[in-house]
Design a protein around this motif. Sequence first.
Motif, PDB file in Angstrom:
ATOM      1  N   UNK A 133     -67.545  55.796  56.691  1.00 45.80           N
ATOM      2  CA  UNK A 133     -68.244  54.785  55.676  1.00 45.80           C
ATOM      3  C   UNK A 133     -69.316  55.794  55.057  1.00 45.80           C
ATOM      4  N   UNK A 134     -69.847  56.721  55.808  1.00 47.15           N
ATOM      5  CA  UNK A 134     -70.998  57.775  55.380  1.00 47.15           C
ATOM      6  C   UNK A 134     -70.335  58.722  54.213  1.00 47.15           C
ATOM      7  N   UNK A 135     -69.018  59.045  54.762  1.00 44.13           N
ATOM      8  CA  UNK A 135     -68.346  59.936  53.523  1.00 44.13           C
ATOM      9  C   UNK A 135     -67.879  59.322  52.366  1.00 44.13           C
ATOM     10  N   UNK A 136     -67.682  58.089  52.592  1.00 40.27           N
ATOM     11  CA  UNK A 136     -67.194  56.967  51.308  1.00 40.27           C
ATOM     12  C   UNK A 136     -68.278  56.854  50.468  1.00 40.27           C
ATOM     13  N   UNK A 137     -69.424  56.555  51.381  1.00 37.87           N
ATOM     14  CA  UNK A 137     -70.862  56.404  50.555  1.00 37.87           C
ATOM     15  C   UNK A 137     -71.140  57.895  49.690  1.00 37.87           C
ATOM     16  N   UNK A 138     -71.119  58.929  50.260  1.00 39.52           N
ATOM     17  CA  UNK A 138     -71.296  60.122  49.641  1.00 39.52           C
ATOM     18  C   UNK A 138     -70.550  60.296  48.415  1.00 39.52           C
ATOM     19  N   UNK A 139     -69.322  59.864  48.394  1.00 40.77           N
ATOM     20  CA  UNK A 139     -68.487  59.816  47.326  1.00 40.77           C
ATOM     21  C   UNK A 139     -68.768  58.889  46.231  1.00 40.77           C
ATOM     22  N   UNK A 140     -69.017  57.736  46.703  1.00 43.89           N
ATOM     23  CA  UNK A 140     -69.528  56.730  45.823  1.00 43.89           C
ATOM     24  C   UNK A 140     -70.850  56.917  45.051  1.00 43.89           C
ATOM     25  N   UNK A 141     -71.828  57.725  45.869  1.00 38.44           N
ATOM     26  CA  UNK A 141     -73.188  58.086  45.335  1.00 38.44           C
ATOM     27  C   UNK A 141     -72.612  59.138  43.934  1.00 38.44           C
ATOM     28  N   UNK A 142     -71.672  59.928  44.166  1.00 40.39           N
ATOM     29  CA  UNK A 142     -71.569  61.085  43.347  1.00 40.39           C
ATOM     30  C   UNK A 142     -70.764  60.464  41.941  1.00 40.39           C
ATOM     31  N   UNK A 143     -70.276  59.232  42.208  1.00 36.97           N
ATOM     32  CA  UNK A 143     -69.547  58.814  40.928  1.00 36.97           C
ATOM     33  C   UNK A 143     -70.331  58.792  39.522  1.00 36.97           C
ATOM     34  N   UNK A 144     -71.628  58.459  39.495  1.00 39.34           N
ATOM     35  CA  UNK A 144     -72.173  58.499  38.134  1.00 39.34           C
ATOM     36  C   UNK A 144     -72.146  59.788  37.623  1.00 39.34           C
ATOM     37  N   UNK A 145     -72.148  60.854  38.353  1.00 36.98           N
ATOM     38  CA  UNK A 145     -72.061  62.350  37.635  1.00 36.98           C
ATOM     39  C   UNK A 145     -70.768  62.635  36.966  1.00 36.98           C
ATOM     40  N   UNK A 146     -69.881  61.951  37.329  1.00 38.52           N
ATOM     41  CA  UNK A 146     -68.461  61.896  36.521  1.00 38.52           C
ATOM     42  C   UNK A 146     -68.082  61.583  35.389  1.00 38.52           C
TER      43      UNK A 146
END
Length: 118
Positions: free
Chosen positions: A73-86
Amino acid sequence: MRLFLSILLSWLVATVIHSAAFKWDGIEFFVSDVLELMPLFLLTGTLIAIYFVVVGGTALIVMRKFRFYRRRNFVVAGILCSLPMLFSGEIEWQIAAILSGVLSGTLIAFVGVRANAT
């Protein structure tokens, strides 16, 4: 204390990755000129710290509320938190965002989370 150390390490990794993205973006600098790069690192680190507090803090609050304590869940949260930069439109910043999100989430998952909690 472990969580704070893992957040600090993930901030450092994200700062280095995004500072390297400036070179990919066309800013010419050499790694040997470390003193000349300090303002770039400080500015990038400050912006990433603000991003971590706003987006990462919100993610930690949501994860705590819904009891998402597993490492994945922490890895998924890291990926989700980086989505706005996409939505930046430039491929080097998108790669840097995803890479820093994955590495930051992984660092928090394996350094900041106790093994018996997962």
